[in-house]
Scaffold this active site. Structure first.
Site, PDB file in Angstrom:
ATOM      1  N   GLU A 163       0.781  -1.322   0.066  1.00 49.78           N
ATOM      2  CA  GLU A 163       0.019   0.087   0.094  1.00 49.78           C
ATOM      3  C   GLU A 163       0.755   1.241   0.005  1.00 49.78           C
ATOM      4  O   GLU A 163       0.486   2.311  -0.577  1.00 49.78           O
ATOM      5  CB  GLU A 163      -0.976  -0.008   1.138  1.00 49.78           C
ATOM      6  N   LYS A 164       2.151   1.284   0.707  1.00 49.64           N
ATOM      7  CA  LYS A 164       2.849   2.466   0.675  1.00 49.64           C
ATOM      8  C   LYS A 164       4.519   1.984   0.814  1.00 49.64           C
ATOM      9  O   LYS A 164       4.754   0.722   1.006  1.00 49.64           O
ATOM     10  CB  LYS A 164       2.679   3.284   2.162  1.00 49.64           C
TER      11      LYS A 164
ATOM     12  N   ASP B  66      -3.405  -2.779   3.204  1.00 49.98           N
ATOM     13  CA  ASP B  66      -3.555  -2.955   4.542  1.00 49.98           C
ATOM     14  C   ASP B  66      -4.839  -3.704   4.502  1.00 49.98           C
ATOM     15  O   ASP B  66      -5.845  -3.647   3.753  1.00 49.98           O
ATOM     16  CB  ASP B  66      -3.914  -1.381   5.147  1.00 49.98           C
TER      17      ASP B  66
ATOM     18  N   ASP C 135      -7.668  -3.709   5.577  1.00 50.30           N
ATOM     19  CA  ASP C 135      -9.095  -3.072   5.898  1.00 50.30           C
ATOM     20  C   ASP C 135      -9.748  -2.734   4.688  1.00 50.30           C
ATOM     21  O   ASP C 135      -9.262  -3.247   3.587  1.00 50.30           O
ATOM     22  CB  ASP C 135      -8.776  -2.170   6.809  1.00 50.30           C
TER      23      ASP C 135
ATOM     24  N   TYR D  14      -1.026  -3.196  13.563  1.00 50.93           N
ATOM     25  CA  TYR D  14      -1.957  -2.361  12.669  1.00 50.93           C
ATOM     26  C   TYR D  14      -2.728  -1.371  13.317  1.00 50.93           C
ATOM     27  O   TYR D  14      -3.401  -1.853  14.347  1.00 50.93           O
ATOM     28  CB  TYR D  14      -2.439  -3.099  11.776  1.00 50.93           C
TER      29      TYR D  14
ATOM     30  N   ARG E 237      -5.102   1.013  12.379  1.00 53.08           N
ATOM     31  CA  ARG E 237      -6.458   1.428  11.832  1.00 53.08           C
ATOM     32  C   ARG E 237      -7.593   0.234  12.073  1.00 53.08           C
ATOM     33  O   ARG E 237      -8.444   0.345  11.297  1.00 53.08           O
ATOM     34  CB  ARG E 237      -6.399   1.866  10.578  1.00 53.08           C
TER      35      ARG E 237
END
Length: 829
Positions: free
Chosen positions: A7-8, A102, A104, A323, A325
């Site tokens: 993701e990043k 991530d 989610d 994680y 979030r």
């Protein structure tokens, strides 16, 4: 080749470190023996703006709403074009792709949308990274799943994004235009599916405070003597007695004094009428989700939700916590094996208090938090197996790590056990009650009572209730004799509700069922996941502050709405300001992620809702802002315009109101405009009546058409079904200007002409004009323009209506004259 898409960049680097080396660095990706690792920058694709669907949407117009994309479009973000090209080229070379977003809803979508955008047909697997330490990454990489298992999660994220677009783009335009019609020229009203009901919570709370009327009430407490000791109990008034308010509070001071004197008088004999002692257990508090961590850190340290998220993210990227979030407060049972390692590392983390608590922790203790059935893509926030050093952390990191570590340690302490005692005393046919508790085993509470608690509420009554419940009562049993010793009266005053802080507002977003208007929906939504997501709630609150719809005031940073917030909330219907619909949608989105709702059905509901609210925006009434309130409609302000004939003033509520007036030394000539309005009913030109209709009217009265006075109409809608008005529809089609300026210029031109002669007070009194223009028109019959004999401004034009050709004035709708056609010319006689 196996391609990992993170993701990043930071996640990509940590992932590459856990693959078989060596690592070869390239621009935008890393190469290992186990595969290539590349990354995105969050959402590398963006949703199209309205004008990217059709250029006409660049201009905000109410008649274009709602904007409903037939096919949803995505564009590569301008700042991500280089990385997108790298990812695209690597996907083309790959044999297998590993989705590393991530764990989610949004993390699932942002990688899937790139794969879908590029039309990927290659096999895709999913790695779920709940922590970035080496052990967790290798464990996740060894248990990859088929990405198709997460299709419903992607659909849920897609539904959320498109619903937010529909409501945000359409309703923000609709209500901003309504505000501008009321004179709020520079105000933009950002309306969001979650943002608007969140702001409404703050506005309604502020109004509750403003309208609150304090009530003084009185409590009577008596001290009773038992053989084993004394205790205090509170009098419980009978609900039938005088002096009570609707909530059974005694508000009459005279009655309170009389009652206390009655209790003080002899005899003082009393008896224990009820006695109950129950052993109770209080389980360990669950570990943190992001929301619960944000709320507690806000109360304990005064941290804003966004600061908590940013700090938790830093701890995560340092591999010290899992994680951040997460919306889950439970842990998978396979994590129990790491407990001993984590506890050993916590003992050496440099936090003396944590180290002391670790000594009493039992790694074999299993709390209710270990529950695989409660785990989805991620679990609660806990420390990782990486050794932390709090002395090298910032103050914010140290405080948050302390909370997270304590929450984890609590899972390895016994439950808190105590005896809850409730007593009723019967005295002079009145009831007094007392409650208390006796601690048996503090258990996990030893960690929460060992340090001085920060006061988390200003409610003294709540504080006293807690103290009462914590009292230790003497041993007694039912029917024991006791005696009144003394009494005291407490004077209390009701207090208004407390304003929200960022932390308590976030808690309100999570427990949204408390604020739902519909009682049936309130019951259904008690277990809903709140509005917004763990990652977006703090951002929404910050955005409302940044846009100056609310501000944080005082030492405790209480949130206070601004005038713009009141304007917005007052203008919107309940469907947008109350969280009922949003909470239900969030529940449906969660259901969709589990396969219980279809994307198409959800969006159809959103489209219908958007259409309904856009229609309501057209009739909304807002507080008018400006010194030059329109004297005609009182819902707009007169705004300076520049037409072909110079400056004039027109109503901002156009086209609903077509009020115009002259400019007088830089201001609208309101006196003249009001005078003109007063004369308007007598001076009004007749409504559009074709020559055919005139002939029909003349036949009804056997009078010549020339002498038959015109029948006037206040509006086109006043025509009866039998009256011809096809000509009006043709006039509307031909002469209705498309843009505001053209209409306003026409109004100004007509108004200026009327000012030339304002002496006539009725149509019959209007001066008779020379016949020379008529003669001129007859001479120039072959020309394409005839001066209108009624208004003397516009020119007659040939129009093809449903019933054939007729002639209408170009000054329509100011002048509604129409004439029959006579061999290519208007029939003027």
């Amino acid at each position: 080749m196996r391609l990992y898409i993170a993701e990043k960049p930071s996640v990509g680097r940590e992932l590459a470190k856990c693959l078989t080396g060596p690592i070869a660095r390239h621009d935008g990706y890393l190469v290992t023996k186990d595969g290539v690792v590349t990354w995105l920058f969050g959402h590398i694709l963006r949703q199209a703006e309205p004008e990217e669907y059709d250029p006409k949407y660049k201009r905000w117009r109410a008649e274009d709403l709602p904007i409903i994309p037939e096919h949803w479009k995505l564009f590569v973000d301008k700042n991500c074009e280089k990385q997108f090209a790298i990812v695209k080229s690597l996907i083309e070379k790959a044999d297998e792709i590993v989705h590393g977003g991530d764990p989610d809803r949004e993390g699932q979508l942002l990688v899937d949308e790139v794969l879908d955008y590029l039309g990927n047909k290659k096999p895709v697997r999913r790695i779920l990274l709940n922590a970035l330490d080496e052990k967790s990454i290798k464990k996740a990489n060894a248990s990859l799943r088929d990405n198709r298992d997460f299709f419903n999660l992607k659909q849920s994220a897609l539904a959320r994004a498109r619903a937010d677009w529909l409501i945000g783009m359409n309703l923000s335009r609709a209500y901003t235009l309504a505000a501008r019609r009321a004179g709020h020229e520079r105000l933009v009203l950002p309306i969001g599916r979650v943002k608007t009901p969140t702001l409404s919570l703050v506005v309604r709370r502020e109004r509750e405070i403003e309208n609150f009327k304090p009530v003084t009430y009185y409590l009577i407490r008596g001290t009773f003597q038992h053989a084993n000791g004394s205790f205090e109990a509170q009098w419980k008034p009978q609900d039938t007695m005088a002096g009570l308010d609707s909530e059974n509070r005694l508000v009459d001071k005279k009655i309170a004094d009389e009652k206390l004197a009655f209790f003080e008088a002899m005899p003082h004999d009393a008896v224990i009428s009820a006695y109950q002692k129950v052993k109770k257990q209080e389980p360990q508090p669950l570990p943190f989700s992001l929301s619960t961590l944000q709320v507690l850190a806000g109360k304990r340290f005064g941290y804003a939700p966004q600061l908590v998220l940013d700090t938790a993210q830093k701890l995560y990227e340092k591999k010290l916590t899992t994680y951040p979030r997460s919306d889950c407060e439970y842990l998978p049972t396979n994590q129990l094996g790491d407990a001993s390692t984590i506890l050993a590392h916590l003992a050496k983390a440099g936090d003396a208090q944590i180290a002391a608590w670790v000594k009493a922790a039992n790694p074999k203790q299993k709390s209710r938090a270990w529950n695989d059935k409660k785990i989805s893509a991620h679990h609660a926030i806990i420390p990782t197996t990486v050794q932390a050093d709090v002395t090298k952390m910032t103050q914010e990191e140290r405080n948050l790590y302390h909370l997270i570590a304590r929450g984890y340690l609590a899972q390895f302490y016994p439950v808190h056990t105590y005896d809850q005692t409730k007593v009723e005393v019967s005295y002079k046919e009145e009831t007094f009650t007392a409650s208390g508790r006796t601690e048996r085993d503090l258990g996990w509470k030893v960690m929460y009572q060992s340090q001085k608690k920060k006061q988390e509420t200003d409610e003294e009554d709540e504080k006293e209730d807690k103290e009462d419940n914590a009292k230790t009562l003497p041993a007694m049993k039912k029917k024991d004799d006791v005696a009144w010793q003394r009494g005291r009266m407490l004077e209390k005053m009701t207090k208004p509700p407390t304003r929200f802080t960022a932390s308590t507002l976030l808690a309100g977003m999570k427990e949204i069922h408390k604020y739902v208007k519909n009682p049936e929906a309130k019951k259904q939504l008690k277990d809903v996941y709140g509005i917004g997501t763990e990652a977006t709630r703090a951002t929404i609150i910050d955005d409302l502050i940044r846009r100056k719809f609310m501000k944080a005031e005082g030492k405790k940073k209480y949130l206070v709405p601004t005038p713009a917030a009141y304007l917005l909330v007052d203008a919107l219907p309940d469907e947008l300001t109350y969280p009922d619909s949003t909470a239900i949608w969030e529940d449906k989105l969660h259901s969709m992620s589990e396969g219980g709702e279809s994307l198409a059905d959800f969006l159809q509901g959103q489209i219908a809702f958007t259409r309904k609210l856009c229609a309501k925006a057209g009739d909304v009434h807002m507080e008018v802002k400006g010194e030059n309130v329109c004297p005609r409609c009182h819902q707009g302000v007169l705004t300076k315009r520049k037409g072909k004939n110079g400056v004039f003033w027109g109503c901002s509520n156009y086209p609903k109101c077509r009020m115009t007036c002259n400019d007088k030394e830089g201001k609208p000539d309101l006196e003249d405009a009001k005078a003109r309005l007063a004369r308007r009913p007598r001076r009004a030109a007749p409504a559009a009546v074709s020559a055919t209709a005139m002939a029909w009217q003349s036949r009804q009265s056997d009078a010549p058409a020339a002498s038959q006075s015109y029948r006037s109409y206040s509006s086109y809608s006043s025509h009866s079904a039998s009256e011809p008005y096809d000509d009006i529809a043709a006039l509307n089609a031909l002469f209705s200007p498309d843009d505001y300026a053209a209409r306003m210029e026409a109004d100004e031109k007509s108004y200026a002409a009327q000012q030339k002669d304002a002496s006539w007070q009725s149509w019959a009194d209007k001066p008779k004009y020379s016949a020379s223009p008529m003669e001129h028109m007859e001479k120039d019959a072959a020309s394409s323009s005839f001066l209108c004999p009624r208004c003397r401004e516009g020119h007659l034009r040939s129009i093809h209506g449903k019933n054939g050709v007729f002639w209408g004035c170009s000054n329509y709708p100011r002048c509604t004259a129409t004439f029959d056609d006579d061999h290519g010319k208007p029939l003027l006689k």
